[in-house]
Design a protein around this motif. Structure first.
Motif, PDB file in Angstrom:
ATOM      1  N   VAL A 297       0.655  -1.235   0.096  1.00 22.97           N
ATOM      2  CA  VAL A 297       0.006   0.103   0.119  1.00 22.97           C
ATOM      3  C   VAL A 297       0.968   1.292  -0.065  1.00 22.97           C
ATOM      4  O   VAL A 297       0.671   2.251  -0.766  1.00 22.97           O
ATOM      5  N   LEU A 298       2.048   1.391   0.776  1.00 22.90           N
ATOM      6  CA  LEU A 298       2.987   2.432   0.918  1.00 22.90           C
ATOM      7  C   LEU A 298       3.593   2.585  -0.392  1.00 22.90           C
ATOM      8  O   LEU A 298       3.500   3.853  -0.804  1.00 22.90           O
ATOM      9  N   ALA A 299       3.860   1.612  -1.200  1.00 19.60           N
ATOM     10  CA  ALA A 299       4.320   1.905  -2.426  1.00 19.60           C
ATOM     11  C   ALA A 299       3.520   2.316  -3.351  1.00 19.60           C
ATOM     12  O   ALA A 299       4.107   2.883  -4.436  1.00 19.60           O
ATOM     13  N   LYS A 300       2.223   2.108  -3.511  1.00 17.97           N
ATOM     14  CA  LYS A 300       1.360   2.597  -4.653  1.00 17.97           C
ATOM     15  C   LYS A 300       0.105   3.296  -4.163  1.00 17.97           C
ATOM     16  O   LYS A 300      -0.633   3.700  -5.084  1.00 17.97           O
ATOM     17  N   ALA A 301       0.259   3.922  -2.799  1.00 17.64           N
ATOM     18  CA  ALA A 301      -0.881   4.864  -2.654  1.00 17.64           C
ATOM     19  C   ALA A 301      -0.956   6.114  -3.365  1.00 17.64           C
ATOM     20  O   ALA A 301       0.389   6.750  -3.388  1.00 17.64           O
ATOM     21  N   PRO A 302      -2.046   6.609  -3.956  1.00 15.68           N
ATOM     22  CA  PRO A 302      -1.861   7.572  -4.722  1.00 15.68           C
ATOM     23  C   PRO A 302      -1.481   9.073  -3.970  1.00 15.68           C
ATOM     24  O   PRO A 302      -1.227  10.118  -4.789  1.00 15.68           O
ATOM     25  N   LYS A 303      -1.957   9.071  -2.824  1.00 14.08           N
ATOM     26  CA  LYS A 303      -1.817  10.403  -1.980  1.00 14.08           C
ATOM     27  C   LYS A 303      -1.073  10.208  -0.747  1.00 14.08           C
ATOM     28  O   LYS A 303       0.106  10.239  -0.772  1.00 14.08           O
ATOM     29  N   GLY A 304      -1.910  10.157   0.377  1.00 16.02           N
ATOM     30  CA  GLY A 304      -1.266   9.839   1.535  1.00 16.02           C
ATOM     31  C   GLY A 304      -1.552   8.672   2.560  1.00 16.02           C
ATOM     32  O   GLY A 304      -2.757   7.820   2.082  1.00 16.02           O
ATOM     33  N   VAL A 305      -0.806   8.239   3.217  1.00 13.46           N
ATOM     34  CA  VAL A 305      -0.967   6.906   4.056  1.00 13.46           C
ATOM     35  C   VAL A 305      -0.573   7.377   5.536  1.00 13.46           C
ATOM     36  O   VAL A 305       0.687   7.849   5.676  1.00 13.46           O
TER      37      VAL A 305
ATOM     38  N   ALA B 197       5.091  14.278   9.977  1.00 11.96           N
ATOM     39  CA  ALA B 197       4.268  14.251   8.510  1.00 11.96           C
ATOM     40  C   ALA B 197       5.647  14.404   7.668  1.00 11.96           C
ATOM     41  O   ALA B 197       6.152  15.402   7.960  1.00 11.96           O
ATOM     42  N   LEU B 198       5.671  13.718   6.851  1.00 11.53           N
ATOM     43  CA  LEU B 198       6.631  13.614   5.793  1.00 11.53           C
ATOM     44  C   LEU B 198       6.444  13.308   4.509  1.00 11.53           C
ATOM     45  O   LEU B 198       5.438  12.774   4.057  1.00 11.53           O
ATOM     46  N   GLY B 199       7.094  14.132   3.452  1.00 11.60           N
ATOM     47  CA  GLY B 199       7.006  13.790   2.154  1.00 11.60           C
ATOM     48  C   GLY B 199       7.504  12.500   1.597  1.00 11.60           C
ATOM     49  O   GLY B 199       8.468  11.783   2.241  1.00 11.60           O
ATOM     50  N   THR B 200       7.082  11.694   0.541  1.00 17.91           N
ATOM     51  CA  THR B 200       7.587  10.667  -0.116  1.00 17.91           C
ATOM     52  C   THR B 200       7.986  11.003  -1.796  1.00 17.91           C
ATOM     53  O   THR B 200       7.351  12.113  -2.105  1.00 17.91           O
ATOM     54  N   HIS B 201       8.636  10.219  -2.389  1.00 10.35           N
ATOM     55  CA  HIS B 201       8.835  10.196  -3.785  1.00 10.35           C
ATOM     56  C   HIS B 201       8.646   8.920  -4.582  1.00 10.35           C
ATOM     57  O   HIS B 201       8.844   7.882  -3.972  1.00 10.35           O
ATOM     58  N   GLY B 202       8.414   9.140  -5.787  1.00 14.12           N
ATOM     59  CA  GLY B 202       8.228   7.751  -6.408  1.00 14.12           C
ATOM     60  C   GLY B 202       9.389   7.597  -7.547  1.00 14.12           C
ATOM     61  O   GLY B 202       9.287   8.367  -8.619  1.00 14.12           O
ATOM     62  N   ARG B 203      10.002   6.534  -7.442  1.00  9.29           N
ATOM     63  CA  ARG B 203      10.965   6.474  -8.428  1.00  9.29           C
ATOM     64  C   ARG B 203      11.090   4.956  -9.168  1.00  9.29           C
ATOM     65  O   ARG B 203      11.304   4.753 -10.194  1.00  9.29           O
TER      66      ARG B 203
ATOM     67  N   ALA C 148       2.643   9.663   5.822  1.00 10.80           N
ATOM     68  CA  ALA C 148       3.534   9.744   4.600  1.00 10.80           C
ATOM     69  C   ALA C 148       2.637  10.466   3.317  1.00 10.80           C
ATOM     70  O   ALA C 148       1.442   9.763   3.081  1.00 10.80           O
ATOM     71  N   ILE C 149       3.032  11.562   2.884  1.00 10.46           N
ATOM     72  CA  ILE C 149       2.190  12.088   1.751  1.00 10.46           C
ATOM     73  C   ILE C 149       2.967  12.108   0.389  1.00 10.46           C
ATOM     74  O   ILE C 149       4.270  12.465   0.448  1.00 10.46           O
ATOM     75  N   ARG C 150       2.406  11.651  -0.447  1.00  6.58           N
ATOM     76  CA  ARG C 150       2.958  11.711  -1.982  1.00  6.58           C
ATOM     77  C   ARG C 150       2.553  12.865  -2.634  1.00  6.58           C
ATOM     78  O   ARG C 150       1.229  13.084  -2.627  1.00  6.58           O
ATOM     79  N   HIS C 151       3.425  13.491  -3.373  1.00  6.59           N
ATOM     80  CA  HIS C 151       2.836  14.634  -4.112  1.00  6.59           C
ATOM     81  C   HIS C 151       2.169  14.168  -5.446  1.00  6.59           C
ATOM     82  O   HIS C 151       2.496  12.939  -6.001  1.00  6.59           O
ATOM     83  N   PRO C 152       0.849  14.925  -5.626  1.00 10.08           N
ATOM     84  CA  PRO C 152       0.022  14.176  -6.648  1.00 10.08           C
ATOM     85  C   PRO C 152       0.817  14.229  -8.210  1.00 10.08           C
ATOM     86  O   PRO C 152       0.290  13.147  -8.887  1.00 10.08           O
ATOM     87  N   GLU C 153       1.767  14.911  -8.237  1.00  4.00           N
ATOM     88  CA  GLU C 153       2.030  14.970  -9.879  1.00  4.00           C
ATOM     89  C   GLU C 153       3.347  14.043  -9.964  1.00  4.00           C
ATOM     90  O   GLU C 153       3.694  13.677 -11.024  1.00  4.00           O
TER      91      GLU C 153
END
Length: 318
Positions: free
Chosen positions: A151-159, A277-283, A308-313
């Motif tokens: 779930v953490l790896a693919k969540a579209p927004k925040g977990v 509260a921290l940001g995450t990135h997708g690579r 954990a919050i992922r940037h929507p872009e």
């Protein structure tokens, strides 16, 4: 295959927090009850919609493609039985919390299939702003090898990972590195803090060892200390400028630039806060790399709730 229900909504309040729809996952053993309680508490404070999702197993691994009516009937019976049990459990939690939103019958949705896929699909279906997860092991450690990790790896927004009993959130720690991801996390932390009356502490940790270089024998004036101090001054200037220009939304706050090892410093600071509260990135497709080593390790080791919050872009690579 799932039970149907209408989306549950707590009484709406005036809020600037960007959390309008929350999906919380529960299990049959009650190991995610802390997450359930935290989700209901947030929904009550934010006037957000909340949905409780429970995934159940199936007789065959690819149940969704099976057309045999006998298998379909078995799955339907399993879902119905699980829905009744989950609803009764959630009803008890609601009664204990004196939650004034919809009844458990309106909140609970039971779906047959692999847990991570069910949670992610449901979050996408309702365009959830937040997925809330609890522990999936009795020993109290998150199982990052299966559901939580996926779930953490693919969540579209925040977990939001809640493995502890719910406590009032008065202090939010927001580690930043000035990336768009971390600044988004800081902004959402401030939005939440404004609604619930909390303060925010932004922290950037400068890791000196990352910039150490050997001193050249023929150039004694050039060495590790020179390089480190130059980079540190540059990073500090950038941090102070970003924090001075940041929209804190009127919440009490402080911004600190600290020296140290990021992971250990954040974990140490987390002991005096109520939420990280921290940001995450997708690579990549690997959760540790996708979240970033710091975020991933903090999620595994922190004794406080972590958002954990992922940037929507951000886009996922396949």
């Amino acid at each position: 295959m799932a039970t149907e229900h209408k989306a549950a909504r707590a009484p709406r309040t005036s809020t600037s927090a960007d959390l309008k729809h929350i999906v919380v996952a529960i299990d049959a053993e009650g190991l995610a009850d802390h997450a359930l309680r935290a989700a209901l508490d947030l929904a009550r404070k934010l006037g957000a919609e909340v949905e409780v999702v429970h995934a159940v197993g199936s007789a065959l691994p690819h149940w969704e493609y099976v057309e045999d009516p006998r298998v379909a009937a078995k799955n339907a019976g399993l879902v119905t039985t699980a829905w009744k049990a989950a609803t009764a459990h959630v009803e008890r939690v609601i009664a204990d919390l004196k939650y004034e939103g919809e009844s458990a019958r309106d909140l609970v949705r039971v779906i047959a299939g692999p847990a991570a896929k069910v949670i992610l699909d449901e979050a996408q279906r309702v365009d959830a702003d937040l997925i809330m997860l609890g522990t999936h092991r009795r020993r109290g450690m998150m199982d990052f090898g299966s559901t939580v990790r996926a779930v953490l790896a693919k969540a579209p927004k925040g977990v939001w990972v809640q493995t502890q009993p719910v406590q009032p959130i008065q202090r939010i720690l927001a580690p930043v590195d000035l990336s768009p991801d971390s600044l988004l996390a800081l902004s959402q932390a401030c939005a939440l803090a404004k609604v619930i009356g909390a303060s925010v502490r932004a922290v950037q940790v400068f890791r000196t060892v990352a910039y150490m270089v050997p001193t050249w024998p023929d150039y004694p004036d050039y060495g590790g200390d020179y390089v480190i101090e130059g980079v540190r001054r540059e990073r500090l200037t950038e941090f102070e400028k970003a924090m001075a220009e940041f929209d804190w939304r009127g919440v009490p706050h402080q911004a600190d630039f600290l020296d140290g090892e990021p992971i250990e410093t954040i974990l140490d600071l987390s002991r005096s806060c109520d939420l990280v509260a921290l940001g995450t990135h997708g690579r990549t497709g690997f959760a540790a790399a996708l979240l970033g080593n710091v975020a991933y390790t903090v999620l595994k080791r922190c004794d406080k709730p972590v958002w954990a919050i992922r940037h929507p872009e951000r886009q996922f690579l396949t």
